[in-house]
Design an enzyme around this catalytic site. Structure first.
Site, PDB file in Angstrom:
ATOM      1  CE1 TYR A  36      -3.818   1.280  -0.144  1.00  0.00           C
ATOM      2  CE2 TYR A  36      -4.022   2.853   1.529  1.00  0.00           C
ATOM      3  CZ  TYR A  36      -4.510   2.490   0.170  1.00  0.00           C
ATOM      4  OH  TYR A  36      -5.544   3.065  -0.046  1.00  0.00           O
ATOM      5  CE  LYS A  91     -20.841 -20.314 -16.058  1.00  0.00           C
ATOM      6  NZ  LYS A  91     -21.550 -21.528 -17.602  1.00  0.00           N
TER       7      LYS A  91
END
Length: 387
Positions: A36, A91
């Site tokens: 970060y 899926k």
């Protein structure tokens, strides 16, 4: 609600089927400063200067959005975006399990074509591909066509093209088993929704001898005045014999039946088909004709179910198709890439082809690598690969 967990399906789905995991450790302040701020700013600046770097320094090149509006979920119909989420999660799970592709399920609360297209276009910078799922026909055709024109990443409506790829692969092997070419076969496709139209189009492109498509009002032909633009186009390109009437009537003497309609077909209609007939009764969970009944008359029988031989399952296609396209950073998925996937899938069966084995199992470890390699190679040949 706790009692729902007595059903193993509910127990498995509790809490969802997906989670996000990090690929790098954050063990101390040094790791944090790289993952970060301030380290991440250097990466952001580089991508701002050269947007293509997003594919090297983020997950974008390996992630697919699984997008649905919940209007055509399985055989359940229009159940809405919230109820569609378990399917979209599933899926995404299959993408990861079978081809190592990360996928994010996105169920959107809009059904207007313009709204769907705008939503997906705005989301697209976060993804390397878009898998459209369970969007009802005929809107699904326009949604896909417009997104393909607007985006430079693969857009693939699996209900259409995944089904078509697997059907073509299985039919190639079934024809080979019976000593015929595709050009010698006359087919009847019951169902003119997303999968029925796509299967018909792919079989036409592959050189099927003739094909008649039927909907709830009977065989589609040029003389019908109740056809939408998609069906009118089918009427122009199919049914060279000029058949009319019911699906049952069209099956007399036909070589192939592909059921994608949720309707029923009586035994006598299957019995009236040509010798060595091929029956793909693909509606789930109830095939158009009982497989045991069809087997009394047909040489090859396939269904969409896992408890019978020859399961026509989209998972044989879509993970490998996307993996191959992502690996070469394809801008689109061409018709040739779909045919290459079907041919690769059919080739996995090879010399072992038999009445009960015209398509491999989703758990055959050869499937995904074969489809991935074929799709990537074809993308390069078609000039749509960027690496």
């Amino acid at each position: 609600m706790e009692s729902l967990d007595l059903d193993p399906a509910f127990a498995l789905h509790r809490g969802g089927k997906l989670e996000v995991r990090s690929t790098v450790p954050v063990r101390d302040a040094d790791d944090l400063s790289l993952a970060y701020t301030p380290g991440v700013a250097r990466v952001c600046t580089a991508i701002a200067d050269n947007p293509d770097l997003v594919n090297d320094y983020t997950w974008v090149s390996n992630v697919v959005a699984v997008v649905s509006d919940g209007t055509a979920v399985l055989g359940l119909g229009d159940i809405g975006p919230a109820a569609a989420m378990p399917v979209m999660e599933g899926k995404a799970l299959l993408f990861k399990q079978f081809a190592g592709v990360d996928a994010v399920p996105i169920c959107i609360d809009c059904t207007d074509v313009d709204a769907i297209v705008e939503t997906v276009v705005r989301l697209a910078p976060s993804f390397g591909g878009i898998n459209l799922e369970d969007i009802s026909a005929p809107r699904c055709f326009e949604v896909e066509e417009r997104l393909r024109g607007l985006l430079d990443i693969p857009v693939f409506h699996d209900d259409q093209h995944g089904t078509a790829i697997v059907v073509l692969a299985a039919l190639r092997n079934a024809a080979r088993l019976t000593g015929r070419s595709l050009g010698e076969l006359r087919a009847v496709v019951a169902g003119a929704g997303a999968s029925g139209v796509a299967v018909s189009r792919m079989l036409l492109n592959a050189g099927i001898g003739d094909i008649a498509v039927s909907d709830s009002k009977g065989v589609i032909h040029a003389g019908r005045e109740d056809l939408n633009p998609v069906k009118r186009a089918l009427a122009r390109d199919t049914n060279t014999l000029g058949l009319s009437g019911s699906t049952e009537q069209a099956l007399a003497g036909a070589d192939v039946f592909v059921g994608l309609s949720g309707s029923t077909v009586p035994e006598h209609a299957i019995a009236a088909m040509a010798p060595d007939s091929i029956v793909f009764a693909l509606s789930n969970p109830t095939p158009e004709v009982d497989p045991a009944v069809a087997g009394r008359h047909a040489r090859v029988v396939a269904t969409g179910r896992s408890d019978y031989p020859n399961q026509i399952n989209n998972v044989l296609a879509f993970p490998g198709v996307f993996r191959g396209a992502l690996d070469v950073r394809a801008t689109t998925i061409t018709e040739n890439m779909k045919v290459a996937a079907a041919d690769a899938l059919a080739a996995v069966v090879g010399d072992d082809v038999a009445e009960h084995y015209v398509i491999p199992s989703p758990f055959d470890g050869r499937v995904a690598p074969a489809v991935i390699a074929a799709v990537a190679r074809q993308a390069r040949e078609d000039g749509v690969a960027r690496k």
